[in-house]
Design an enzyme around this catalytic site. Structure first.
Site, mmCIF file in Angstrom:
data_model
loop_
_atom_site.group_PDB
_atom_site.id
_atom_site.type_symbol
_atom_site.label_atom_id
_atom_site.label_comp_id
_atom_site.label_asym_id
_atom_site.label_seq_id
_atom_site.Cartn_x
_atom_site.Cartn_y
_atom_site.Cartn_z
ATOM 1 N N SER A 25 6.766 52.817 33.614
ATOM 2 C CA SER A 25 6.777 52.265 32.439
ATOM 3 C C SER A 25 6.010 52.640 31.296
ATOM 4 O O SER A 25 6.134 51.833 30.251
ATOM 5 C CB SER A 25 6.000 50.641 32.808
ATOM 6 O OG SER A 25 4.818 50.854 33.328
ATOM 7 N N ASN A 113 -2.512 46.284 39.753
ATOM 8 C CA ASN A 113 -2.779 44.347 39.736
ATOM 9 C C ASN A 113 -2.904 43.968 38.806
ATOM 10 O O ASN A 113 -2.270 42.805 37.740
ATOM 11 C CB ASN A 113 -1.869 43.959 41.034
ATOM 12 C CG ASN A 113 -1.002 44.425 41.855
ATOM 13 O OD1 ASN A 113 0.291 45.568 41.429
ATOM 14 N ND2 ASN A 113 -0.718 44.464 42.751
ATOM 15 N N THR A 158 19.233 14.581 4.334
ATOM 16 C CA THR A 158 19.335 14.201 5.587
ATOM 17 C C THR A 158 20.778 14.145 6.053
ATOM 18 O O THR A 158 21.519 13.890 4.846
ATOM 19 C CB THR A 158 18.334 12.964 6.177
ATOM 20 O OG1 THR A 158 19.565 11.427 5.373
ATOM 21 C CG2 THR A 158 17.297 12.574 5.245
ATOM 22 N N HIS A 159 20.948 14.664 7.101
ATOM 23 C CA HIS A 159 22.690 14.606 7.340
ATOM 24 C C HIS A 159 23.480 15.651 6.018
ATOM 25 O O HIS A 159 24.039 15.653 6.038
ATOM 26 C CB HIS A 159 23.305 13.750 7.211
ATOM 27 C CG HIS A 159 22.661 13.093 8.320
ATOM 28 N ND1 HIS A 159 22.674 11.453 9.507
ATOM 29 C CD2 HIS A 159 21.733 11.436 8.216
ATOM 30 C CE1 HIS A 159 21.805 10.853 10.103
ATOM 31 N NE2 HIS A 159 21.501 10.660 9.278
ATOM 32 N N SER A 280 27.863 44.248 -2.160
ATOM 33 C CA SER A 280 29.402 43.970 -1.027
ATOM 34 C C SER A 280 29.764 45.098 -1.319
ATOM 35 O O SER A 280 29.947 45.678 -3.170
ATOM 36 C CB SER A 280 30.111 43.196 -1.456
ATOM 37 O OG SER A 280 31.710 43.535 -1.153
ATOM 38 N N LYS A 286 29.020 39.911 -5.596
ATOM 39 C CA LYS A 286 28.810 39.164 -4.662
ATOM 40 C C LYS A 286 26.989 39.877 -4.799
ATOM 41 O O LYS A 286 26.805 41.361 -5.157
ATOM 42 C CB LYS A 286 29.256 39.634 -3.387
ATOM 43 C CG LYS A 286 30.115 39.432 -2.478
ATOM 44 C CD LYS A 286 30.312 37.904 -3.045
ATOM 45 C CE LYS A 286 29.683 37.507 -1.361
ATOM 46 N NZ LYS A 286 30.480 37.264 -0.315
ATOM 47 N N ASN A 288 23.789 38.653 -1.613
ATOM 48 C CA ASN A 288 24.559 38.431 -0.004
ATOM 49 C C ASN A 288 22.322 38.559 -0.382
ATOM 50 O O ASN A 288 22.070 39.232 -0.114
ATOM 51 C CB ASN A 288 24.951 38.844 0.219
ATOM 52 C CG ASN A 288 26.905 39.509 0.469
ATOM 53 O OD1 ASN A 288 26.970 38.047 -0.860
ATOM 54 N ND2 ASN A 288 26.842 40.367 0.303
ATOM 55 N N GLU A 293 19.651 36.448 6.665
ATOM 56 C CA GLU A 293 20.907 36.369 7.610
ATOM 57 C C GLU A 293 20.247 36.692 8.551
ATOM 58 O O GLU A 293 20.651 36.377 9.794
ATOM 59 C CB GLU A 293 22.233 36.799 6.845
ATOM 60 C CG GLU A 293 22.830 36.278 6.394
ATOM 61 C CD GLU A 293 23.742 36.723 5.629
ATOM 62 O OE1 GLU A 293 24.627 36.859 5.804
ATOM 63 O OE2 GLU A 293 23.446 37.744 4.097
ATOM 64 N N TYR A 320 1.795 39.952 43.405
ATOM 65 C CA TYR A 320 2.539 40.871 42.008
ATOM 66 C C TYR A 320 3.639 40.921 42.834
ATOM 67 O O TYR A 320 4.323 41.482 43.634
ATOM 68 C CB TYR A 320 1.563 41.973 41.712
ATOM 69 C CG TYR A 320 2.108 42.926 41.196
ATOM 70 C CD1 TYR A 320 2.022 42.813 39.895
ATOM 71 C CD2 TYR A 320 3.201 44.167 41.602
ATOM 72 C CE1 TYR A 320 3.337 43.867 38.598
ATOM 73 C CE2 TYR A 320 3.582 45.363 41.071
ATOM 74 C CZ TYR A 320 3.348 44.810 39.487
ATOM 75 O OH TYR A 320 4.120 45.857 38.718
ATOM 76 N N GLN A 325 6.742 44.356 35.447
ATOM 77 C CA GLN A 325 6.348 45.287 34.477
ATOM 78 C C GLN A 325 7.347 44.893 33.426
ATOM 79 O O GLN A 325 7.214 45.480 32.633
ATOM 80 C CB GLN A 325 6.896 46.434 35.748
ATOM 81 C CG GLN A 325 6.661 47.653 34.667
ATOM 82 C CD GLN A 325 6.755 48.468 34.935
ATOM 83 O OE1 GLN A 325 5.988 49.621 36.179
ATOM 84 N NE2 GLN A 325 7.705 49.287 35.888
ATOM 85 N N LYS A 328 6.808 43.589 29.441
ATOM 86 C CA LYS A 328 5.949 44.691 27.950
ATOM 87 C C LYS A 328 6.980 44.044 27.475
ATOM 88 O O LYS A 328 6.565 44.241 25.863
ATOM 89 C CB LYS A 328 5.125 45.287 28.718
ATOM 90 C CG LYS A 328 3.794 45.009 28.856
ATOM 91 C CD LYS A 328 2.773 45.259 29.922
ATOM 92 C CE LYS A 328 3.715 46.048 30.964
ATOM 93 N NZ LYS A 328 3.455 45.050 32.406
HETATM 94 N N1 ARG Z 1 3.786 49.218 35.694
HETATM 95 C C1 ARG Z 1 2.802 47.911 36.372
HETATM 96 C C2 ARG Z 1 3.416 47.018 35.225
HETATM 97 O O1 ARG Z 1 3.014 46.890 34.352
HETATM 98 C C3 ARG Z 1 1.968 48.283 36.593
HETATM 99 C C4 ARG Z 1 1.298 46.867 37.799
HETATM 100 C C5 ARG Z 1 2.047 47.870 38.716
HETATM 101 N N2 ARG Z 1 1.447 47.520 40.269
HETATM 102 C C6 ARG Z 1 1.925 48.649 41.317
HETATM 103 N N3 ARG Z 1 1.275 47.955 42.774
HETATM 104 N N4 ARG Z 1 2.884 48.321 40.735
HETATM 105 O O2 ARG Z 1 3.197 46.014 35.641
#
Ligand code: ARG
Length: 464
Positions: A25, A113, A158-159, A280, A286, A288, A293, A320, A325, A328
């Site tokens: 990660s 964790n 409205t509407h 365009s 055009k 735009n 959008e 956990y 993970q 993020k």
């Molecule tokens: N990279 C992990 C996460 O984002 C961190 C925690 C990992 N803990 C573990 N026991 N593998 O959740």
């Protein structure tokens, strides 16, 4: 691939390179680096208070962590080149590389964790104000349009049908109110993240005498989590953040839709600035509204990030699980999207030009029928009867292809003896607006007060 990692002791074989890379990660959670360093320094101090680390060890660790911070800030490639599993492993390996065996004491009584939980909570606590500042910038752009619109009038809908005349300023302040509410929703998301999880260990708590109140204070949290099992697998605060992002995107999308419509040839209420419009490749005429959008389009994605995250959480047993993970990447994408969309929308709004003669003409037709009814009520007619009569006048005018400006006093009086020459001044968009009396109405005094109120709020929000 590093030959060893944080957990290699239990294994005979090195991890499969592809599978290890799949679980990594670091490319995503490197955004938590500063928070991981901050939380780790506080943890070292808490270990000192618990009698685990000597003062010299704490100093070495804190200095080592500071050196990592300085090194990565000087050269981001240091973390991009690294092959560690996650940001926590990166920090620990770098620390040991810099200060030797003392660095191996830092993880005493601590788990990744709870580390990822504290890091992410710290991250959201410091990033949410950034989002709020961006939203306040949008509110400032909306308030600026409200200010410069002065007493200009436009139809409200409205509407998606013409309803009643309103001040253009009142319409902009409606959108401003929405984003102010979003800022407050982000306050709530920030409050949910504001709980200190350290001391939870991997799931059962820690066997060292960690002063969690000290840690909360050192890291600026107002509360400590109540249950280590819950803490280990709790990402409700991420869902709260994503909800605030998704709701904001819904609002940005609705504002984008309004501006797309109002700057179209069909409405022509506002002119889009050339600097934010696109042409365009084929049709030379055009102009735009692509940026808007895109805002509207991206709102669907952020709603998907929220619902995706809820789906990820719903099947998880307590504690956990690695599924967590994924939070993020989801939250960072939502954050980046909200900030980019709010910024772009603010620029588009700030540079719009009002075409007041067009909006006034659009606010001048049969949508003054409520004023006719109110006029008759003031002359003593029951509202239901007045509504019926005004409806009849509107129907006749509509059939004849006219509006009230075509009516002489004799025409009015054919419908009712109550009409006198004061009717002419009563059926204008300006009179309709001026007749509205309540604080939330489009009455000019109310709108002036509302604009003052939003400007006061903006001063408290530190707009950049
Ligand atoms: N990279 C992990 C996460 O984002 C961190 C925690 C990992 N803990 C573990 N026991 N593998 O959740």
């Amino acid at each position: 691939m590093s030959a060893s990692n944080l957990w290699s002791g239990r294994f005979d074989a090195a991890p499969d390179a592809d599978v290890f890379a799949y679980g990594k990660s670091l490319p995503v959670d490197k955004r938590l680096l500063d928070d991981d360093l901050t939380a780790s320094a506080a943890w070292a101090r808490a270990l000192g208070k618990a009698g685990v680390l000597k003062a010299a060890d704490i100093d070495a660790i804190v200095q080592g962590l500071d050196a990592i911070r300085a090194a990565v800030h000087a050269d981001a490639a240091l973390i991009d080149r690294a092959d560690d599993e996650d940001v926590h492993s990166f920090v620990e390996r770098e620390l040991i590389a810099r200060i030797g065996d003392t660095g191996k004491r830092l993880h005493t009584g601590r788990s990744r964790n709870e580390q990822v939980s504290v890091d992410f909570r710290l991250y959201l606590r410091r990033r949410i104000p950034e989002i709020q500042t961006t939203l306040a910038g949008l509110v400032a752009a909306l308030a600026g349009q409200a200010e410069s619109a002065g007493q200009a009038v436009m139809p409200s809908y409205t509407h998606m049908r013409r309803a009643q005349p309103v001040l253009v300023a009142h319409m902009w302040l409606a959108h401003a109110q929405v984003f102010r509410r979003d800022c407050e929703r982000f306050d709530a998301a920030r409050a949910e993240a504001d709980v200190m999880p350290l001391g939870s260990g991997a799931i059962a708590g820690t066997a060292y005498d960690i002063d969690t109140a000290f840690l909360a204070g050192a890291l600026g949290f107002t509360r400590v989590t109540a249950n280590s099992i819950d803490t280990s697998g709790d990402r409700d605060f991420v869902a709260a953040f994503l909800f605030a992002c998704a709701m904001t995107m819904v609002h940005l999308s609705r504002l984008a839709e309004d501006v797309i419509l109002w700057t179209s040839e069909e409405f022509g209420f506002f002119e889009l600035d050339d600097s934010v419009a696109t042409g365009s490749s084929l049709m030379p005429q055009k102009k735009n509204p692509d940026p808007l959008e895109l805002v509207r389009g991206k709102s669907g994605k952020v709603a998907g990030l929220l619902s995706g995250w809820l789906m990820t959480m719903k099947g998880l047993p307590l504690g956990y699980n690695k599924d967590l993970q994924e939070d993020k990447a989801i939250a960072f994408e939502a954050e980046d999207t909200v900030i980019a969309c709010a910024r772009t929308t603010a620029t588009v709004v700030r540079t719009l030009t009002l075409r007041a003669e067009v909006t006034r003409a659009a606010a001048s037709g049969l949508l003054l029928a409520t004023e006719v009814a109110d006029y008759l009520v003031h002359k003593g007619m029951p509202f239901r009867t007045a509504h019926e009569l005004s409806g009849r006048i509107a129907r006749d005018l509509y059939a004849a292809g006219h509006d009230y400006t075509a009516m002489a006093l004799a025409d009015w009086r054919r419908y009712s003896e109550h009409f006198d020459e004061t009717i002419f001044a009563a059926v204008t968009p300006e009179a309709a607006v001026a007749a509205r009396l309540t604080p939330q109405s489009t009455g000019p005094h109310a709108v002036r007060a509302a604009l003052g109120d939003i400007n006061t709020w903006l001063r408290g929000e530190h707009t950049s």
